[in-house]
Design a protein around this motif. Structure first.
Motif, PDB file in Angstrom:
ATOM      1  N   HIS A 106       0.851  -1.190   0.000  1.00 45.68           N
ATOM      2  CA  HIS A 106       0.000   0.000   0.000  1.00 45.68           C
ATOM      3  C   HIS A 106       0.888   1.241   0.000  1.00 45.68           C
ATOM      4  CE1 HIS A 106      -3.424  -2.525   0.815  1.00 45.68           C
ATOM      5  NE2 HIS A 106      -2.898  -2.959   1.942  1.00 45.68           N
ATOM      6  N   LEU A 107       0.462   2.250  -0.711  1.00 47.44           N
ATOM      7  CA  LEU A 107       1.075   3.570  -0.677  1.00 47.44           C
ATOM      8  C   LEU A 107      -0.059   4.561  -0.498  1.00 47.44           C
ATOM      9  CD1 LEU A 107       3.360   3.197  -3.843  1.00 47.44           C
ATOM     10  CD2 LEU A 107       4.079   2.870  -1.466  1.00 47.44           C
ATOM     11  N   TRP A 108       0.145   5.560   0.328  1.00 45.95           N
ATOM     12  CA  TRP A 108      -0.913   6.565   0.472  1.00 45.95           C
ATOM     13  C   TRP A 108      -0.338   7.899   0.929  1.00 45.95           C
ATOM     14  CZ3 TRP A 108      -2.155   2.166   3.936  1.00 45.95           C
ATOM     15  CH2 TRP A 108      -1.669   2.330   5.233  1.00 45.95           C
ATOM     16  N   ASN A 109      -1.095   8.922   0.650  1.00 43.94           N
ATOM     17  CA  ASN A 109      -0.767  10.264   1.109  1.00 43.94           C
ATOM     18  C   ASN A 109      -2.079  10.932   1.506  1.00 43.94           C
ATOM     19  OD1 ASN A 109      -0.057  12.890   1.562  1.00 43.94           O
ATOM     20  ND2 ASN A 109       1.199  13.110  -0.278  1.00 43.94           N
ATOM     21  N   PRO A 110      -2.365  11.016   2.814  1.00 46.27           N
ATOM     22  CA  PRO A 110      -3.629  11.618   3.266  1.00 46.27           C
ATOM     23  C   PRO A 110      -3.798  13.063   2.836  1.00 46.27           C
ATOM     24  CG  PRO A 110      -2.583  10.379   5.041  1.00 46.27           C
ATOM     25  CD  PRO A 110      -1.581  10.471   3.924  1.00 46.27           C
ATOM     26  N   ASN A 111      -2.718  13.707   2.423  1.00 47.79           N
ATOM     27  CA  ASN A 111      -2.826  15.077   1.928  1.00 47.79           C
ATOM     28  C   ASN A 111      -3.327  15.128   0.488  1.00 47.79           C
ATOM     29  OD1 ASN A 111      -1.712  16.094   4.368  1.00 47.79           O
ATOM     30  ND2 ASN A 111       0.346  15.597   3.623  1.00 47.79           N
ATOM     31  N   HIS A 112      -3.342  13.968  -0.171  1.00 48.99           N
ATOM     32  CA  HIS A 112      -3.763  13.904  -1.571  1.00 48.99           C
ATOM     33  C   HIS A 112      -5.162  13.317  -1.699  1.00 48.99           C
ATOM     34  CE1 HIS A 112      -3.507  13.507  -5.915  1.00 48.99           C
ATOM     35  NE2 HIS A 112      -3.817  12.226  -5.805  1.00 48.99           N
ATOM     36  N   LEU A 113      -5.413  12.222  -0.995  1.00 48.67           N
ATOM     37  CA  LEU A 113      -6.723  11.577  -0.990  1.00 48.67           C
ATOM     38  C   LEU A 113      -7.153  11.334   0.449  1.00 48.67           C
ATOM     39  CD1 LEU A 113      -6.476   8.827  -3.775  1.00 48.67           C
ATOM     40  CD2 LEU A 113      -7.871  10.898  -3.838  1.00 48.67           C
ATOM     41  N   GLY A 114      -8.468  11.264   0.681  1.00 51.52           N
ATOM     42  CA  GLY A 114      -8.967  10.982   2.020  1.00 51.52           C
ATOM     43  C   GLY A 114      -8.855   9.506   2.361  1.00 51.52           C
ATOM     44  N   TYR A 115      -8.338   9.221   3.543  1.00 53.16           N
ATOM     45  CA  TYR A 115      -8.274   7.857   4.065  1.00 53.16           C
ATOM     46  C   TYR A 115      -8.820   7.897   5.490  1.00 53.16           C
ATOM     47  CZ  TYR A 115      -5.035   7.222   0.149  1.00 53.16           C
ATOM     48  OH  TYR A 115      -4.470   7.192  -1.093  1.00 53.16           O
ATOM     49  N   GLY A 116     -10.142   8.003   5.585  1.00 51.23           N
ATOM     50  CA  GLY A 116     -10.769   8.172   6.890  1.00 51.23           C
ATOM     51  C   GLY A 116     -10.445   7.062   7.865  1.00 51.23           C
ATOM     52  N   TRP A 117     -10.230   5.848   7.351  1.00 50.92           N
ATOM     53  CA  TRP A 117      -9.959   4.721   8.230  1.00 50.92           C
ATOM     54  C   TRP A 117      -8.637   4.871   8.967  1.00 50.92           C
ATOM     55  CZ3 TRP A 117      -5.803   1.355   7.277  1.00 50.92           C
ATOM     56  CH2 TRP A 117      -5.172   1.487   6.031  1.00 50.92           C
ATOM     57  N   LEU A 118      -7.758   5.741   8.453  1.00 46.55           N
ATOM     58  CA  LEU A 118      -6.469   5.947   9.103  1.00 46.55           C
ATOM     59  C   LEU A 118      -6.564   6.835  10.340  1.00 46.55           C
ATOM     60  CD1 LEU A 118      -4.140   6.580   6.024  1.00 46.55           C
ATOM     61  CD2 LEU A 118      -4.241   4.523   7.444  1.00 46.55           C
ATOM     62  N   GLU A 119      -7.645   7.580  10.472  1.00 48.22           N
ATOM     63  CA  GLU A 119      -7.725   8.555  11.550  1.00 48.22           C
ATOM     64  C   GLU A 119      -7.683   7.916  12.930  1.00 48.22           C
ATOM     65  OE1 GLU A 119     -11.156  10.926  10.749  1.00 48.22           O
ATOM     66  OE2 GLU A 119     -10.336  11.744   8.876  1.00 48.22           O
TER      67      GLU A 119
END
Length: 284
Positions: free
Chosen positions: A12-25
């Motif tokens: 997995h790669l992600w950037n919460p500043n680019h897309l929303g990943y509510g589950w990460l909160e």
């Protein structure tokens, strides 16, 4: 014991500043950008030949899926071993998902589809619309990553029976509840699913199904061994599940668990697990 240059079939790669990943909160340890540079640092002592990105948004939106695919494909200029993408598609739409599947088929790195169903009722997997959507994947030569919990294995087997021409990939051994000592129900259901020749299984996500703070090798190895017994050497794939694995261990520690588990295997068998099978399933 050495292992061959590997293809990591679950990253997995992600950037919460680019897309929303509510589950990460609700998971502070993961709620920050994890991109190519972070993955490179985490695997610095491992020879990575390639990796497969697996979608990780939570919106179940095909529009968001397109944004994620565009973003991940843009990273390939920075890291050539990004070789494939398993993208989200809202397969429960049945034939209405075809426009999105057609768009995905035009993307150079997309090789498979995932629609996370682990939090759905088992009957979701056999609902008419979802089955119809999964059946469409064969028309696009897409595999389907089956992310389920152990109580959904029976329904997953019925889904596979209704989609005999689709290649299925079981993520994380079907998520047995290792921390609770779940065994017989999971073993029997996984064995039944493995009888279907169009199903393979990722050896991934095991440590995070055990006790995060106190798991041991002896806790997890019986589950790995059972999956190998069920599917055989030619139908298992290595998956790092990075960065989620960090909740229980670093990447090298997870790899060490597998090294120990397969130390008696032949070079050909280790190559199948760590590279060849992923090439056949995702990079065909």
């Amino acid at each position: 014991m050495s292992i061959p240059p590997l293809i990591d079939a679950h990253v997995h790669l992600w950037n919460p500043n680019h897309l929303g990943y509510g589950w990460l909160e609700s998971i502070p340890a993961l709620h920050r950008p994890y991109g190519v540079d972070e993955y490179r640092a985490a695997t610095a002592d491992t020879e990575i030949e390639g990796m497969i990105f697996v979608e990780c948004t939570e919106s179940f939106s095909d529009a968001v899926s397109r944004r994620e695919v565009d973003w991940v494909q843009s990273l390939r200029d920075d890291e050539a071993w990004l070789q494939g993408i398993v993208a989200h598609a809202s397969l429960e739409k049945g034939t209405d998902v075809q426009a999105h599947l057609s768009w995905l088929s035009d993307q150079p790195l997309v090789t498979g589809v995932r629609r996370i169903v682990q939090d759905e009722a088992p009957e979701f997997l056999t609902s008419a619309g979802f089955v119809e959507g999964v059946q469409l994947l064969r028309d696009y030569d897409f595999s389907f990553d089956l992310t389920i919990q152990s109580h959904q294995l029976e329904a997953a087997t019925e889904l596979v029976d209704r989609c005999p021409n689709v290649q299925f990939v079981v993520d994380h051994l079907g998520k047995p509840q290792i921390r609770d000592g779940e065994w017989t129900g999971w073993t029997d259901a996984l064995e039944k699913l493995s009888d279907r020749e169009n199903v393979v299984c990722k050896l991934s996500g095991v440590l995070t199904e055990a006790n995060l703070d106190s798991w041991t090798y002896d806790d997890v190895v019986p589950y790995l061994e059972h999956a190998v017994t069920c599917f055989g050497i030619d139908r298992i794939l290595f998956g790092g599940d990075w960065p989620v694995v960090r909740l229980a261990a670093d990447y090298s520690t997870w790899l060490d668990v597998l090294r120990r588990a397969v130390q008696e295997w032949s070079v050909a068998e280790r190559t199948a697990l760590f590279r060849k099978n992923a090439e056949r399933i995702y990079l065909r």
